[in-house]
Design an enzyme around this catalytic site. Sequence first.
Site, short mmCIF file in Angstrom:
data_model
loop_
_atom_site.label_atom_id
_atom_site.label_comp_id
_atom_site.label_asym_id
_atom_site.label_seq_id
_atom_site.Cartn_x
_atom_site.Cartn_y
_atom_site.Cartn_z
CG ASP A 1 -11.03 -55.39 -26.19
OD1 ASP A 1 -10.71 -55.63 -27.42
OD2 ASP A 1 -11.71 -54.50 -25.38
CB ALA B 1 -16.46 -56.44 -36.72
CE LYS B 2 -12.08 -54.70 -30.39
NZ LYS B 2 -11.22 -54.75 -30.35
CB ALA B 3 -19.30 -56.58 -30.35
CB VAL C 1 -19.18 -50.23 -35.42
CG1 VAL C 1 -18.53 -49.76 -35.81
CG2 VAL C 1 -19.88 -49.63 -34.21
#
Length: 363
Positions: A101, A67-69, A22
């Site tokens: 993460d 953002a992040k995954a 995202v």
Amino acid sequence: MRTPARVLELRDETVGLEAVIVVDHELFPVAAGGTRMLPDVDASEVARLARAMTWKFAACRVPYAGAKAGVRFTGGDRAAVLAAYKRALEPYRDSFLTGPDMGTQPADFVDDGPAELPLWAKSHEGLGMDDLATGHGVKGAAEAALAHLGRGLEGATIAIEGFGKVGAGTARACARAGAKIVGVSTVTGLLADPAGLDVELLFALRTRHGDRLVEHGPAAARPREELFELDCDVLVPGARPDSVTAELAERGRWAVVAPGANVPYAPGALEILHRRGIVAVPDFVSNSGGVHLYESVPQDAHPAEALLAIEELVRAAVERILRAADDSGVTPMDAALADARAYLGETTAASPELLDELFRESG
């Protein structure tokens, strides 16, 4: 919360890859955020974390889009899933930067090229620098918040949710500064002692037992939820979103909340904490040490020097936010959001309407 600028779904049925990226906005050409690899991570959680990264980068004055995954991994060949994930990322390598993460490690993202590891992938005194950077940042945040109340970190009592990537680094940094770690929880329970736990013993227990370390400590393990019932100077939420609920905020016996986790405050909690005089440090300021590790300290710095610099950067940011909150009569979260919004407004062509959306609390 507005619809993110981009949502990318990555799949490879041959190895069971199911991932989502995202990107919160496109005001900068590059977006960045860690990869979370857990059995139940979903697009909604990833979107909230991407928004938190938008706030964090803006608070740190770093020109990246948040953002992040998330990689949903329920078992199987982890190496094959990660390899497929990194192959799927190749088309986006210039526009999306990622790293460790929850559920991932620096080694998952280090290429097999140079002999010298980057600073963020190094270890120091047995812990990864990414873990230590966030932990030392939380220490700096707690120190600044306590000082705002006229108190010091030495002798302060601290309860930490989680003893993984962030919690362990926080515990060591605070204990070495003279604080007492009175409670540590993991997914399997809580280990608590009002006289203070031996942090180095906890590390040894974690090496042998993982999250079950709480079952092998000097006291009987208790339900993990009881961490939030402990009477302490500093609470460190360090796990998944929404752990500090409105109900807990109403009865919690804490002076400061200094999050290691992203988005730990559930709807209504911040207002209650503010009313009760509990200093609730915004999570995206408290846990920004990892951003500073990548962006603010020289990559050839000695790890100990880098960690001291990160502590000071976070401490100064929290001091600034708490002063602004007092001057404006608002919560520290509102002051931090206003500060971050101003940076993005000054450095991009974002419309006031977009800024309003990006810096509205999502709860």
